[in-house]
Design an enzyme around this catalytic site. Structure first.
Site, mmCIF file in Angstrom:
data_model
loop_
_atom_site.group_PDB
_atom_site.id
_atom_site.type_symbol
_atom_site.label_atom_id
_atom_site.label_comp_id
_atom_site.label_asym_id
_atom_site.label_seq_id
_atom_site.Cartn_x
_atom_site.Cartn_y
_atom_site.Cartn_z
ATOM 1 N N VAL A 57 -71.367 53.244 -53.731
ATOM 2 C CA VAL A 57 -70.024 53.829 -53.801
ATOM 3 C C VAL A 57 -69.117 53.025 -54.728
ATOM 4 C CG1 VAL A 57 -70.236 54.850 -51.498
ATOM 5 C CG2 VAL A 57 -69.254 52.550 -51.741
ATOM 6 N N HIS A 102 -73.261 59.263 -52.021
ATOM 7 C CA HIS A 102 -72.390 58.792 -50.941
ATOM 8 C C HIS A 102 -70.918 58.698 -51.345
ATOM 9 C CE1 HIS A 102 -76.041 56.907 -48.674
ATOM 10 N NE2 HIS A 102 -76.051 58.219 -48.703
ATOM 11 N N CYS A 145 -49.686 66.008 -47.457
ATOM 12 C CA CYS A 145 -49.091 66.233 -46.137
ATOM 13 C C CYS A 145 -48.450 64.979 -45.547
ATOM 14 C CB CYS A 145 -50.148 66.783 -45.175
ATOM 15 S SG CYS A 145 -51.449 65.597 -44.784
ATOM 16 N N GLY A 148 -83.665 48.754 -55.327
ATOM 17 C CA GLY A 148 -82.616 48.131 -54.519
ATOM 18 C C GLY A 148 -82.173 48.948 -53.328
ATOM 19 N N SER A 187 -83.317 50.077 -49.267
ATOM 20 C CA SER A 187 -84.274 49.787 -48.204
ATOM 21 C C SER A 187 -85.063 51.041 -47.840
ATOM 22 C CB SER A 187 -83.564 49.209 -46.987
ATOM 23 O OG SER A 187 -82.443 49.986 -46.677
HETATM 24 P P1 NAD Z 1 -79.789 49.364 -48.707
HETATM 25 O O1 NAD Z 1 -80.243 49.959 -47.443
HETATM 26 O O2 NAD Z 1 -79.831 50.154 -49.932
HETATM 27 O O3 NAD Z 1 -80.530 47.894 -48.846
HETATM 28 C C1 NAD Z 1 -80.398 47.011 -49.933
HETATM 29 C C2 NAD Z 1 -81.798 46.768 -50.495
HETATM 30 O O4 NAD Z 1 -81.692 46.080 -51.723
HETATM 31 C C3 NAD Z 1 -82.684 45.911 -49.590
HETATM 32 O O5 NAD Z 1 -83.932 46.549 -49.449
HETATM 33 C C4 NAD Z 1 -82.850 44.595 -50.378
HETATM 34 O O6 NAD Z 1 -84.126 44.027 -50.197
HETATM 35 C C5 NAD Z 1 -82.677 45.065 -51.790
HETATM 36 N N1 NAD Z 1 -82.184 44.093 -52.760
HETATM 37 C C6 NAD Z 1 -81.256 43.102 -52.582
HETATM 38 N N2 NAD Z 1 -81.006 42.478 -53.743
HETATM 39 C C7 NAD Z 1 -81.785 43.073 -54.693
HETATM 40 C C8 NAD Z 1 -81.958 42.886 -56.099
HETATM 41 N N3 NAD Z 1 -81.276 41.961 -56.766
HETATM 42 N N4 NAD Z 1 -82.847 43.688 -56.747
HETATM 43 C C9 NAD Z 1 -83.548 44.629 -56.071
HETATM 44 N N5 NAD Z 1 -83.423 44.846 -54.748
HETATM 45 C C10 NAD Z 1 -82.541 44.091 -54.063
HETATM 46 O O7 NAD Z 1 -78.310 48.964 -48.646
HETATM 47 P P2 NAD Z 1 -77.432 48.531 -47.439
HETATM 48 O O8 NAD Z 1 -76.733 47.355 -47.940
HETATM 49 O O9 NAD Z 1 -78.218 48.425 -46.210
HETATM 50 O O10 NAD Z 1 -76.426 49.795 -47.339
HETATM 51 C C11 NAD Z 1 -76.629 51.045 -46.690
HETATM 52 C C12 NAD Z 1 -75.765 52.123 -47.343
HETATM 53 O O11 NAD Z 1 -74.468 51.676 -47.746
HETATM 54 C C13 NAD Z 1 -76.381 52.629 -48.628
HETATM 55 O O12 NAD Z 1 -75.957 53.924 -48.880
HETATM 56 C C14 NAD Z 1 -75.751 51.708 -49.628
HETATM 57 O O13 NAD Z 1 -75.916 52.144 -50.927
HETATM 58 C C15 NAD Z 1 -74.322 51.675 -49.143
HETATM 59 N N6 NAD Z 1 -73.688 50.463 -49.676
HETATM 60 C C16 NAD Z 1 -73.247 50.531 -50.952
HETATM 61 C C17 NAD Z 1 -72.780 49.401 -51.576
HETATM 62 C C18 NAD Z 1 -72.347 49.531 -53.007
HETATM 63 O O14 NAD Z 1 -71.743 50.549 -53.368
HETATM 64 N N7 NAD Z 1 -72.665 48.570 -53.856
HETATM 65 C C19 NAD Z 1 -72.754 48.178 -50.905
HETATM 66 C C20 NAD Z 1 -73.183 48.141 -49.570
HETATM 67 C C21 NAD Z 1 -73.666 49.307 -48.980
HETATM 68 ZN ZN ZN Z 2 -53.147 65.941 -46.433
#
Ligand code: NAD
Ligand code: ZN
Length: 245
Positions: A100, A116, A150, A186, A188
């Protein structure tokens, strides 16, 4: 090992890359589950829900303001840059992101599906009819933020746990699953739709690969699991591919 993936990419006419929070980790954006993923003593799962917002909008907005401030100081990394270049070079390369933070946009990515939503967009919590709007001010002038239509509460323009994804975005993502190479980077890949998209691409005959620093449930599903950081692997792939498609 990367030679196999490079060779597949060289032959491919359509390439789709699905990205998750790990792709932005090197930019300094905290993931939800990794180190630094906790804010005070709250878990993301307890804040990023409509129920949490209904209960305590000020608390949820405080967390979003903190995330917006963090992301505002982050820059796209080498993984974002390579993907942006690929989508500029080739009209058949699509990026689907669960992030996001809009770092893909800041890197100049074309054909981006944001499953998202965006932390930089807001919408009316009361659904008064005002269309979602973009506001990149940090911090926002009102705490918690308000709807210009609103005057009621505004909410972050992101998809929360338990909410459905936009049918148009899901459709675009599903279309992009018809491809020759599908890379999940990147993420899970436990939750829908990440896992589902990978399966769809595989069923339609794509060569599937994962790029992740850790093993995930997808690692055993894909044709090739590259256990390394996205910001390291994408530049290596780009170097091996002088010209895209
Ligand atoms: P996720 O479930 O996508 O997990 C993060 C993954 O990235 C893990 O599997 C980890 O092993 C891997 N990873 C970490 N560093 C890495 C790298 N340098 N290179 C490759 N892989 C790497 O994310 P989440 O944090 O569990 O978030 C769940 C939800 O929330 C998802 O929709 C996620 O995209 C969103 N979210 C978005 C952001 C953002 O916009 N940057 C940040 C946090 C969460
Ligand atoms: Zn409104």
């Amino acid at each position: 090992m990367l030679e196999t993936l490079s060779a597949r990419l060289k032959e491919a006419r359509r390439v789709t890359v699905l990205t998750g929070a790990g792709v932005s980790a090197a930019s300094g954006v905290p993931t939800f589950r990794g180190a630094g993923g906790l804010w005070r003593s709250f878990r993301a799962e307890d804040l990023a829900t409509p129920e949490a917002f209904a209960r305590d909008p000020a608390l949820v907005w405080e967390w979003y303001e903190w995330r917006r401030a963090t992301i505002a100081s982050c820059q796209p990394n080498a993984a974002h840059d390579v993907l942006a270049q690929w989508t500029r070079d080739s009209k058949t390369c699509t990026v689907i992101t669960q992030n996001v933070d809009d770092l893909h946009i800041r890197a100049g990515t074309q054909r981006l599906v944001r499953l998202h939503g965006s932390i930089w967009e807001l919408s009316c919590w009361n659904r008064c009819g005002t269309l979602p709007w973009r506001d990149e001010r940090v911090p926002l002038p009102a705490q918690p933020a308000t709807c210009p239509g609103c005057g009621g509460l505004a909410r972050p323009g992101v998809v929360w746990f338990g909410e459905s994804l936009s049918p148009a975005d899901l459709n675009a993502a599903s279309t992009a699953c018809t491809c020759d190479v599908f890379i999940a980077a990147g993420t899970s890949a436990i939750v829908y739709p990440a896992a589902g998209l990978l399966q769809q691409a595989k069923m339609r005959g794509a060569f599937t690969a994962e790029i992740n620093v850790d093993a995930t449930p997808a690692s055993s599903l894909v044709d090739m699991a590259v256990k390394d950081a996205a910001e390291v692997v994408f530049p290596q792939l780009a170097e091996a591919l002088p010209r895209l498609w």
